[in-house]
Design a protein around this motif. Structure first.
Motif, mmCIF file in Angstrom:
data_model
loop_
_atom_site.group_PDB
_atom_site.id
_atom_site.type_symbol
_atom_site.label_atom_id
_atom_site.label_comp_id
_atom_site.label_asym_id
_atom_site.label_seq_id
_atom_site.Cartn_x
_atom_site.Cartn_y
_atom_site.Cartn_z
ATOM 1 N N LEU A 243 -4.590 -4.103 -3.109
ATOM 2 C CA LEU A 243 -5.210 -4.734 -2.097
ATOM 3 C C LEU A 243 -6.587 -4.514 -2.129
ATOM 4 O O LEU A 243 -7.422 -4.324 -1.068
ATOM 5 N N ASN A 244 -7.130 -3.922 -3.195
ATOM 6 C CA ASN A 244 -8.484 -3.371 -3.422
ATOM 7 C C ASN A 244 -8.922 -2.386 -2.541
ATOM 8 O O ASN A 244 -10.124 -2.069 -2.058
ATOM 9 N N GLY A 245 -7.861 -1.421 -2.219
ATOM 10 C CA GLY A 245 -8.180 -0.203 -1.342
ATOM 11 C C GLY A 245 -8.438 1.005 -2.156
ATOM 12 O O GLY A 245 -8.290 0.991 -3.499
ATOM 13 N N ARG A 246 -9.146 1.935 -1.581
ATOM 14 C CA ARG A 246 -9.309 3.052 -2.462
ATOM 15 C C ARG A 246 -8.147 3.891 -2.571
ATOM 16 O O ARG A 246 -7.590 4.455 -1.658
ATOM 17 N N PRO A 247 -8.102 4.219 -3.942
ATOM 18 C CA PRO A 247 -7.061 5.246 -4.110
ATOM 19 C C PRO A 247 -6.948 6.525 -3.695
ATOM 20 O O PRO A 247 -8.201 7.115 -3.335
ATOM 21 N N GLY A 248 -5.734 7.265 -3.090
ATOM 22 C CA GLY A 248 -5.761 8.595 -2.456
ATOM 23 C C GLY A 248 -4.390 8.754 -2.185
ATOM 24 O O GLY A 248 -3.743 7.926 -2.243
ATOM 25 N N VAL B 58 -3.375 2.911 5.165
ATOM 26 C CA VAL B 58 -4.082 1.705 5.828
ATOM 27 C C VAL B 58 -5.132 1.346 4.941
ATOM 28 O O VAL B 58 -5.972 2.059 4.459
ATOM 29 N N VAL B 59 -5.473 0.162 4.662
ATOM 30 C CA VAL B 59 -6.303 -0.495 3.780
ATOM 31 C C VAL B 59 -7.118 -1.490 4.583
ATOM 32 O O VAL B 59 -6.814 -2.151 5.223
ATOM 33 N N ASP B 60 -8.477 -1.007 4.766
ATOM 34 C CA ASP B 60 -9.440 -1.739 5.727
ATOM 35 C C ASP B 60 -10.718 -1.397 5.093
ATOM 36 O O ASP B 60 -11.320 -0.560 4.875
ATOM 37 N N PRO B 61 -11.442 -2.595 4.615
ATOM 38 C CA PRO B 61 -11.022 -4.054 4.836
ATOM 39 C C PRO B 61 -10.467 -4.395 3.663
ATOM 40 O O PRO B 61 -10.245 -3.855 2.365
#
Length: 285
Positions: free
Chosen positions: A202-207, A229-232
């Motif tokens: 979803l192109n979210g930042r890994p962590g 939560v992935v935003d945006p």
């Protein structure tokens, strides 16, 4: 000569007052004392051994394990579905009486369900739940509703929340806090890898996950849900997650995308400006 007749009044009748200085029989005094001792003993035993007869006699700390176990039973009954455990919620704003504060504990499980199959799935789960719960499903004007009794005055309900999702809720109602409720802690397992994979898609930042929620399974294992939560979201979520689902998700609606991958259930809550992703390892049903 006077002919007047003088009326005569009858003397008062009834028991005579007790003689001054009379005493109760010794046997009556002894019997009364024995009865008082017996009544005190029975009261102590009832408080120590008898189960509570109303919810207000059961504290939140005592009901907590019942709630946690009920969540595990629901996950196990879900079988091959796609569940997601929500973090526990404790409401300390309720009152047991006008003079006593209390608290309530609520835990929930979301289950992805194909649209149109909600009632059938609720009935299937009701049949799999412990017989002592007396769980059943009835049709109401608002749709099908599952209801059960997990014991210790803990209620279980289930209903369709949105298209493609059923929500099960376990609730203690308002009761004394006692030693308070502790959800315990659990380290993330293989579900953390599935979560990270979905977040990257979803192109979210890994962590690491934002939260880890767990519940004991009936067989002794542990069900766990990790959430992020992935935003945006840069891409269309359904298209981004489709390769991970192998092109065949369990549920795909405008609000829900759910699939299973390598034994882990992944549920994406598609909100207008963000996606809440949950990855869950469940219980063997």
């Amino acid at each position: 000569m006077s002919s007047a007749v003088h009326a005569e009044y009858p003397s008062p009748t009834g028991p005579r007052p007790p003689a001054t200085g009379s005493r109760l029989p010794r046997w009556l005094i002894a019997a009364t004392a024995l009865w008082a001792v017996l009544l005190a003993g029975l009261t102590w035993r009832s408080v120590a051994e008898d189960p509570p007869t109303v919810r207000e006699q059961r504290t939140l700390s005592q009901a907590g394990p019942v709630v946690d176990g009920a969540i595990g039973e629901l996950v196990a009954a879900a079988g091959g579905g796609v569940p997601a455990l929500s973090p526990p919620e404790v409401d300390r704003g309720c009152r047991i009486s006008p003079f006593a504060d209390g608290a309530s504990l609520t835990r929930a499980v979301d289950l992805a369900a194909p649209v149109g199959e909600e009632r059938a799935l609720l009935e299937q789960i009701a049949e799999r739940l412990p017989e002592r719960w007396r769980a059943g499903v009835r049709l109401t004007p608002e749709g099908p509703r599952l209801r059960g009794d997990a014991g210790e005055f803990v209620t279980v309900t289930g209903r369709p929340a949105t298209d493609g999702r059923i929500r099960f809720t376990v609730d203690t109602g308002c009761r004394p806090v006692g030693d308070d409720y502790s959800a315990g802690s659990a380290a993330a397992g293989p579900e953390a890898d599935a979560l990270a994979e979905a977040v990257r898609a979803l192109n979210g930042r890994p962590g690491g996950p934002d939260s880890v929620t767990s519940a004991p399974c009936p067989g002794g294992a542990t069900a766990r849900t990790v959430r992020a939560v992935v935003d945006p979201v840069a891409a269309t979520p359904q298209a981004a997650l489709a390769p991970l689902a192998g092109g065949t998700p369990v549920v795909e609606t405008p609000e829900v995308y759910a699939y299973r991958r390598a034994g882990v259930a992944v549920l994406a809550d598609l909100q207008p400006d963000r996606v809440v992703v949950s990855a869950t390892t469940g219980c063997a049903g």
